[in-house]
Enzyme design. Structure first.
Site, short mmCIF file in Angstrom:
data_model
loop_
_atom_site.label_atom_id
_atom_site.label_comp_id
_atom_site.label_asym_id
_atom_site.label_seq_id
_atom_site.Cartn_x
_atom_site.Cartn_y
_atom_site.Cartn_z
N CYS A 65 -7.66 -1.48 -12.65
CA CYS A 65 -7.21 -1.93 -11.33
C CYS A 65 -8.07 -3.07 -10.80
CB CYS A 65 -7.19 -0.77 -10.34
SG CYS A 65 -8.78 -0.39 -9.57
N CYS B 255 -11.60 -1.93 -9.72
CA CYS B 255 -12.55 -1.65 -10.80
C CYS B 255 -12.90 -2.89 -11.61
CB CYS B 255 -12.00 -0.55 -11.70
SG CYS B 255 -12.01 1.06 -10.89
N CYS C 37 -10.73 2.04 -15.93
CA CYS C 37 -9.61 1.66 -15.07
C CYS C 37 -9.36 0.16 -15.08
CB CYS C 37 -9.87 2.14 -13.65
SG CYS C 37 -8.52 1.77 -12.51
N ASP D 93 12.00 10.36 3.02
CA ASP D 93 11.99 11.80 3.24
C ASP D 93 12.75 12.06 4.54
OD1 ASP D 93 11.53 14.46 2.80
OD2 ASP D 93 9.62 14.45 3.87
N HIS E 59 -7.33 1.61 -6.11
CA HIS E 59 -7.84 2.32 -7.28
C HIS E 59 -7.14 3.66 -7.50
CE1 HIS E 59 -10.18 4.23 -10.32
NE2 HIS E 59 -10.24 5.29 -9.52
N ASP F 38 5.51 12.70 -5.65
CA ASP F 38 4.99 11.87 -4.58
C ASP F 38 3.86 12.65 -3.93
OD1 ASP F 38 6.67 13.73 -2.82
OD2 ASP F 38 5.55 12.52 -1.39
#
Length: 379
Positions: free
Chosen positions: A308, A311, A306, A95, A337, A268
């Site tokens: 991930c 999890c 989930c 950015d 997560h 984003d």
RNA sequence: GCGGUUGUGGCGAAGCGGUUUAACGCACCUGACUGUGACUCAGGCACGCGUGGGUUCGAUCCCCACUAGCCGCC
């Protein structure tokens, strides 16, 4: 613009018009629509590059203003660019510092030439011009650089917004002329607040400058959701349809769903990582605040849908304990997560688009997550 | 046993006769967070100031007794 950088639209959902595509960058290809984690200081807070690969993060962000102040763009350039510096092997976007024009509003002054900042670190007086922002980004060596823009807050008066939009357009032209890194692709940014004609003027203006990608900026600065959607609708028709469209700073689920529906390819947001560090999780059942007493003895994962690392391996009871003891592991696991939750959502979105059922998919999720409720935070 | 000293929410600690609806910090309990100035911000949490009497128009604040802790001395 790099020859390695181009955007391919692979499919347009027959039901919704949403786009599925592939963005080719010098550091690899990524599918769109996508969500990009934010790593302001060349670090997605608490996550290692391996964590990022594991959640299938594609593009990640870094910030020109912050890296300029610390460690300085030459330190990053000396390491071979921001990817080599932080040892992240995927694509990166920087950015421009434009958002800091907004967020550090009390410490800056905007003129035609650029922005005078007072460093938030030591009060030192600094000057960021379009040319300077590009020079820094060229040294940082991200795959995607952003034009320096002014991001006015919401609401703003028509008169202020008009002159701001015009100046941002002049800055965009200067940014383009200043960009000398052939490996780096510079995106233009549409401003204009909630004013339809100013969004049109801004979008047409930057489209004329022929950038490899376009952002819709001036969003997530205090406006409500319907206003945000209007901002998108006002800009999209005037942005080249064969180029990627990036909705800046948007990361709530409902806004992502609506953005994709309207033709956005890239998002984003700091939201998933910030709220994770504060103990707040996005789940398929709504927001979970892990510090809440109700989870003290709860042996379920954050979200049983989930996939991930967090999890798959840890209970709410344990995560609550870690969080309350201020263990760094809590921030890492919870960040993993939330990012994985959003990235997985994007994967599902892409499948739905390719199967021409994105309209249904969006409606189902909005119903499932209760995002049509008045008090929904869009978690 | 004698002398001294102190007892305010889970903890630390202000207040020492009437703007105290008992400050503040920690802990605890809830929210919020949208191109990161962010382990941040906001809110909640003592019908009561060791117990029982008394003085006073009024007592966490003064007096007495009791009780508990701490420090000395036998």
């Amino acid at each position: 613009m790099s020859e390695k950088f181009y955007f391919e639209i692979k499919h347009i959902c027959k039901q919704s018009g949403a786009r599925y595509g592939i963005l080719h960058t010098p550091h690899g290809d990524v599918e769109t629509p996508m969500f990009m984690p934010v790593g302001t200081l060349a670090s997605v807070k608490y996550l290692s590059p391996d964590d990022l690969y594991a959640i299938h993060a594609g593009v990640i962000l870094a910030n020109t203003y912050h890296l300029w102040l610390r460690p300085g763009e030459d330190v990053v350039a000396n390491a071979g660019g921001v990817q080599a510096f932080m040892n992240y092997k995927g694509p990166m976007l920087t950015d421009s510092g434009g958002f800091q024009v907004f967020s550090l509003a009390e410490k800056r002054k905007i003129t035609e030439e650029g922005v005078t900042f007072k460093s938030h670190l030591n009060g030192e007086k600094l000057f960021l011009s379009p040319e300077k922002s590009i020079e820094i980004q060229n040294k940082l060596g991200s795959d995607i650089a952003m034009c320096l823009d002014e991001c006015p807050g919401y609401p703003a008066t028509y008169e202020y917004m008009k002159q701001s939009v015009e100046r941002t357009l002049r800055w965009a032209k200067r940014c383009k002329e200043a960009n000398h890194n052939p490996e780096q692709s510079l995106f233009g940014i549409c401003q204009g607040g909630a004013f339809e004609d100013l969004r049109k003027m801004s979008a047409e203006g930057i489209a004329q400058l022929d950038f490899p990608g376009y952002a819709i900026g001036g969003t997530s600065v205090g406006e409500d959701k319907p206003t945000l959607y209007k901002m998108i609708d006002y800009a999209i028709p005037y942005l080249p349809s064969d180029k990627p469209r990036y909705l800046m700073g948007v990361g709530s689920i409902d806004a992502i769903l609506e953005g994709v529906f309207r033709g956005v390819d890239m998002f984003d947001c700091v939201l998933p990582t910030r709220i994770a560090r504060h103990g707040s999780l996005m789940t398929s059942k709504g927001r979970v605040n892990i510090r809440d007493k109700q989870y003290e003895y709860d042996l379920r994962p954050i979200d049983d849908e989930c996939d991930c690392y967090c999890c798959q391996n840890f209970t709410r009871s344990y995560l609550r304990h870690l969080y309350k003891c201020d263990e760094g592991l809590a921030k890492r696991l919870l960040s993993i997560h939330n990012l994985r939750f959003l990235i997985h959502l994007m994967e599902e979105i892409r499948v739905a688009i390719q199967e021409d059922r994105y309209g249904d998919f969006k409606a189902e999720l909005i119903k499932k997550y209760g995002l049509d409720q008045k008090d929904s935070k869009g978690f």
